[in-house]
Design a protein around this motif. Sequence first.
Motif, PDB file in Angstrom:
ATOM      1  N   MET A 113     115.707  -1.399   1.915  1.00 44.03           N
ATOM      2  CA  MET A 113     115.247  -0.247   2.663  1.00 44.03           C
ATOM      3  C   MET A 113     115.892  -0.197   4.057  1.00 44.03           C
ATOM      4  N   LEU A 114     116.078  -1.366   4.682  1.00 45.40           N
ATOM      5  CA  LEU A 114     116.675  -1.371   6.020  1.00 45.40           C
ATOM      6  C   LEU A 114     118.133  -0.906   5.979  1.00 45.40           C
ATOM      7  N   ALA A 115     118.830  -1.225   4.894  1.00 46.14           N
ATOM      8  CA  ALA A 115     120.210  -0.754   4.756  1.00 46.14           C
ATOM      9  C   ALA A 115     120.241   0.772   4.684  1.00 46.14           C
ATOM     10  N   GLU A 116     119.311   1.329   3.935  1.00 42.91           N
ATOM     11  CA  GLU A 116     119.212   2.783   3.826  1.00 42.91           C
ATOM     12  C   GLU A 116     118.843   3.396   5.184  1.00 42.91           C
ATOM     13  N   LEU A 117     117.970   2.733   5.903  1.00 45.42           N
ATOM     14  CA  LEU A 117     117.586   3.202   7.238  1.00 45.42           C
ATOM     15  C   LEU A 117     118.804   3.241   8.163  1.00 45.42           C
ATOM     16  N   ARG A 118     119.616   2.195   8.125  1.00 46.91           N
ATOM     17  CA  ARG A 118     120.835   2.164   8.953  1.00 46.91           C
ATOM     18  C   ARG A 118     121.756   3.341   8.607  1.00 46.91           C
ATOM     19  N   THR A 119     121.897   3.613   7.322  1.00 50.76           N
ATOM     20  CA  THR A 119     122.753   4.724   6.883  1.00 50.76           C
ATOM     21  C   THR A 119     122.265   6.046   7.456  1.00 50.76           C
ATOM     22  N   HIS A 120     120.971   6.283   7.410  1.00 52.90           N
ATOM     23  CA  HIS A 120     120.406   7.545   7.893  1.00 52.90           C
ATOM     24  C   HIS A 120     120.492   7.658   9.419  1.00 52.90           C
ATOM     25  N   VAL A 121     120.286   6.549  10.122  1.00 56.03           N
ATOM     26  CA  VAL A 121     120.404   6.581  11.579  1.00 56.03           C
ATOM     27  C   VAL A 121     121.835   6.964  11.965  1.00 56.03           C
ATOM     28  N   ALA A 122     122.804   6.308  11.359  1.00 59.52           N
ATOM     29  CA  ALA A 122     124.205   6.593  11.672  1.00 59.52           C
ATOM     30  C   ALA A 122     124.561   8.048  11.357  1.00 59.52           C
ATOM     31  N   ARG A 123     124.098   8.525  10.216  1.00 58.34           N
ATOM     32  CA  ARG A 123     124.384   9.924   9.836  1.00 58.34           C
ATOM     33  C   ARG A 123     123.803  10.882  10.864  1.00 58.34           C
ATOM     34  N   ARG A 124     122.578  10.621  11.283  1.00 58.92           N
ATOM     35  CA  ARG A 124     121.915  11.507  12.250  1.00 58.92           C
ATOM     36  C   ARG A 124     122.591  11.457  13.623  1.00 58.92           C
ATOM     37  N   LEU A 125     123.250  10.352  13.924  1.00 56.51           N
ATOM     38  CA  LEU A 125     123.970  10.246  15.198  1.00 56.51           C
ATOM     39  C   LEU A 125     125.420  10.733  15.087  1.00 56.51           C
ATOM     40  N   GLY A 126     125.846  11.035  13.862  1.00 57.17           N
ATOM     41  CA  GLY A 126     127.208  11.527  13.659  1.00 57.17           C
ATOM     42  C   GLY A 126     128.269  10.460  13.858  1.00 57.17           C
ATOM     43  N   LEU A 127     127.916   9.207  13.566  1.00 59.00           N
ATOM     44  CA  LEU A 127     128.835   8.085  13.761  1.00 59.00           C
ATOM     45  C   LEU A 127     128.911   7.239  12.496  1.00 59.00           C
ATOM     46  N   PRO A 128     130.015   6.500  12.330  1.00 58.31           N
ATOM     47  CA  PRO A 128     130.062   5.540  11.219  1.00 58.31           C
ATOM     48  C   PRO A 128     129.021   4.441  11.450  1.00 58.31           C
ATOM     49  N   GLN A 129     128.453   3.950  10.391  1.00 56.35           N
ATOM     50  CA  GLN A 129     127.420   2.925  10.498  1.00 56.35           C
ATOM     51  C   GLN A 129     127.926   1.704  11.265  1.00 56.35           C
ATOM     52  N   GLU A 130     129.185   1.334  11.044  1.00 58.34           N
ATOM     53  CA  GLU A 130     129.749   0.167  11.723  1.00 58.34           C
ATOM     54  C   GLU A 130     129.746   0.347  13.237  1.00 58.34           C
ATOM     55  N   GLU A 131     129.905   1.563  13.693  1.00 60.97           N
ATOM     56  CA  GLU A 131     129.945   1.830  15.127  1.00 60.97           C
ATOM     57  C   GLU A 131     128.547   1.779  15.750  1.00 60.97           C
ATOM     58  N   VAL A 132     127.551   2.167  15.005  1.00 58.51           N
ATOM     59  CA  VAL A 132     126.177   2.162  15.518  1.00 58.51           C
ATOM     60  C   VAL A 132     125.621   0.743  15.535  1.00 58.51           C
ATOM     61  N   PHE A 133     125.971  -0.057  14.528  1.00 60.45           N
ATOM     62  CA  PHE A 133     125.353  -1.370  14.352  1.00 60.45           C
ATOM     63  C   PHE A 133     126.325  -2.523  14.587  1.00 60.45           C
ATOM     64  N   ASP A 134     127.268  -2.341  15.521  1.00 60.89           N
ATOM     65  CA  ASP A 134     128.236  -3.407  15.797  1.00 60.89           C
ATOM     66  C   ASP A 134     127.844  -4.282  16.985  1.00 60.89           C
ATOM     67  N   GLY A 135     126.619  -4.117  17.453  1.00 59.17           N
ATOM     68  CA  GLY A 135     126.148  -4.964  18.543  1.00 59.17           C
ATOM     69  C   GLY A 135     126.252  -4.350  19.922  1.00 59.17           C
ATOM     70  N   ARG A 136     126.821  -3.141  20.007  1.00 55.05           N
ATOM     71  CA  ARG A 136     126.902  -2.479  21.320  1.00 55.05           C
ATOM     72  C   ARG A 136     125.515  -1.991  21.721  1.00 55.05           C
ATOM     73  N   PRO A 137     125.258  -1.884  23.019  1.00 57.77           N
ATOM     74  CA  PRO A 137     123.945  -1.398  23.455  1.00 57.77           C
ATOM     75  C   PRO A 137     123.749   0.069  23.061  1.00 57.77           C
ATOM     76  N   LEU A 138     122.503   0.454  22.984  1.00 58.68           N
ATOM     77  CA  LEU A 138     122.186   1.842  22.638  1.00 58.68           C
ATOM     78  C   LEU A 138     122.822   2.826  23.618  1.00 58.68           C
ATOM     79  N   SER A 139     122.999   2.423  24.866  1.00 58.57           N
ATOM     80  CA  SER A 139     123.648   3.309  25.838  1.00 58.57           C
ATOM     81  C   SER A 139     125.072   3.639  25.399  1.00 58.57           C
TER      82      SER A 139
END
Length: 86
Positions: free
Chosen positions: A1-27
């Motif tokens: 379920m968490l993998a699916e959650l990551r996919t949806h968060v990235a889609r909603r932000l208009g970014l590749p999942q790797e870019e959202v969850f690569d360890g960079r701060p939310l800022s």
Amino acid sequence: MLAELRTHVARRLGLPQEEVFDGRPLSAVLVASPDAINSIDLLDAFAGALADVGVDDDVELPTMTLDHTAEDVVSALGKQLATASS
């Protein structure tokens, strides 16, 4: 379920999942996102993703700063889901 959650968060932000969850701060995620303008948009992306996977009634979004990572948020949500299902 968490993998699916990551996919949806990235889609909603208009970014590749790797870019959202690569360890960079939310800022930095906010700056990179073509769809998010402010922290409210980040909050909306996570809330919408929770609804997309059908767990929006089971968890509350954690209080975090823009210095936290998207993975910090997902990890906190995962802990809530684990507690809710036990």
